[in-house]
Design a protein around this motif. Structure first.
Motif, short mmCIF file in Angstrom:
data_model
loop_
_atom_site.label_atom_id
_atom_site.label_comp_id
_atom_site.label_asym_id
_atom_site.label_seq_id
_atom_site.Cartn_x
_atom_site.Cartn_y
_atom_site.Cartn_z
N CYS A 1 6.09 2.24 6.01
CA CYS A 1 6.47 1.40 4.88
C CYS A 1 5.23 0.83 4.21
O CYS A 1 4.19 0.65 4.83
N MET A 2 5.35 0.52 2.92
CA MET A 2 4.23 -0.05 2.15
C MET A 2 3.98 -1.52 2.48
O MET A 2 3.04 -2.12 1.97
N VAL B 1 0.85 -1.18 0.00
CA VAL B 1 0.00 0.00 0.00
C VAL B 1 0.89 1.24 0.00
O VAL B 1 1.61 1.50 0.96
N ILE B 2 0.83 1.97 -1.10
CA ILE B 2 1.64 3.16 -1.31
C ILE B 2 0.70 4.36 -1.28
O ILE B 2 -0.31 4.36 -1.98
N ARG B 3 0.99 5.35 -0.45
CA ARG B 3 0.03 6.47 -0.32
C ARG B 3 0.75 7.80 -0.20
O ARG B 3 1.80 7.90 0.43
N ASN B 4 0.13 8.83 -0.76
CA ASN B 4 0.65 10.19 -0.61
C ASN B 4 -0.49 11.17 -0.83
O ASN B 4 -1.63 10.77 -1.08
N ALA B 5 -0.18 12.46 -0.72
CA ALA B 5 -1.20 13.48 -0.95
C ALA B 5 -1.66 13.41 -2.40
O ALA B 5 -0.89 13.69 -3.32
N ASN C 1 5.35 4.31 1.55
CA ASN C 1 6.19 4.01 0.38
C ASN C 1 7.13 2.86 0.74
O ASN C 1 7.10 2.36 1.88
N ALA C 2 7.95 2.45 -0.19
CA ALA C 2 8.91 1.38 0.07
C ALA C 2 9.89 1.86 1.13
O ALA C 2 10.69 2.78 0.89
N ARG D 1 9.67 4.44 -7.72
CA ARG D 1 10.64 3.69 -6.92
C ARG D 1 9.95 2.57 -6.15
O ARG D 1 10.38 1.40 -6.19
N SER D 2 8.87 2.90 -5.45
CA SER D 2 8.17 1.89 -4.65
C SER D 2 7.58 0.79 -5.53
O SER D 2 7.65 -0.40 -5.19
N LEU D 3 7.00 1.16 -6.67
CA LEU D 3 6.42 0.15 -7.57
C LEU D 3 7.52 -0.72 -8.18
O LEU D 3 7.33 -1.93 -8.36
N ALA D 4 8.67 -0.13 -8.48
CA ALA D 4 9.78 -0.91 -9.04
C ALA D 4 10.24 -1.96 -8.02
O ALA D 4 10.46 -3.12 -8.35
#
Lengths: 162, 162
Positions: free
Chosen positions: B35-36, A55-59, B58-59, A69-72
């Protein structure tokens, strides 16, 4: 007692019935990119169990270098294969412009941010823009399922953006 | 049926008992940076209810420009005042180096990322490094409570890093 201390007390109760360790790679091979909005409980809204998905989150739920970066890392090192992008109605990002936000920061601090604030004015169009950034990145290898949604904070329902 | 379709079916069930709209600003005035990792259900682990806190992930749970952007929006526009940073044991970021990760990407795609992969080798020390980045940023105005923790994926317990 600060709110942080209250959260720590809640964590004590959580740990008391914690089920124990799970494997590092996400069991359902999905990465979610979503807005940080407090009303969006990603695990509950998507029926995810602990261990299921990154789970990646931001504004805004936008895709900057840090989400790439996180998806990679998620795909290349931990085997995820589907990406779910989530924006939502009543988003704070619709209420200001990057220009005004930066003016206000510069006025208060004397420093103008070097990053964009990533504000947007059209929710569905911005979902398409963010998906395009993922599809265009050489660093995200698996793009068979990159789908975008708007979470309705009034109904809890996800609507797909096409 | 893709996993994404399964998540949409789960969302239908979620929406059926959704409690309805809440205000945009987080009720408990907290922003979490975590962290994700799939095993970290931030809402449950911290006892957060829907609407309580911004959740930035994020990662690695590291602080790059994108987390500073999100924290600036969280505090300046939506009134959060405490920051909780969460790393966790058994983190993927401890298993590789940025150099090796970039070598592998360059080998596969011909392009070397311009961003750091943000890998780290010492969990607690990295929590301190990320907190320092927040404390050093001119764009995050409220720094009275910026605290860092390691979530133990074996026990579910948060340990504070001092």
């Amino acid at each position: 007692m600060s709110v942080t201390d209250e959260l720590l007390a809640a964590n004590e109760r959580y740990a008391a019935s914690y089920p124990g360790p799970l494997p590092l790679p996400p069991a359902r091979h999905v990465a979610v990119v979503a807005c940080m909005d407090a009303r969006l409980d990603v695990f509950r809204a998507l029926g995810l169990a602990q261990g299921d998905a990154h789970v990646i989150r931001n504004a805004g739920g936008v895709v900057t270098d840090d989400e790439i970066r996180s998806l990679a890392i998620s795909q290349r090192l931990l085997g995820t294969r589907e990406i779910v992008l989530v924006h939502h109605t009543d988003c704070g990002m619709l209420t200001f412009t990057t220009e005004d936000f930066h003016d206000s920061i510069e006025q208060d601090t004397g420093v103008r941010p070097h990053w964009s604030a990533e504000a947007f004015s059209d929710l569905e169009e911005d979902v398409r823009v963010q998906i395009r950034k993922i599809l265009d990145s050489p660093f995200v290898p698996v793009k068979d399922s990159v789908r975008g949604f708007v979470f309705d904070v009034a109904t809890g329902r996800l609507g797909e953006v096409r």
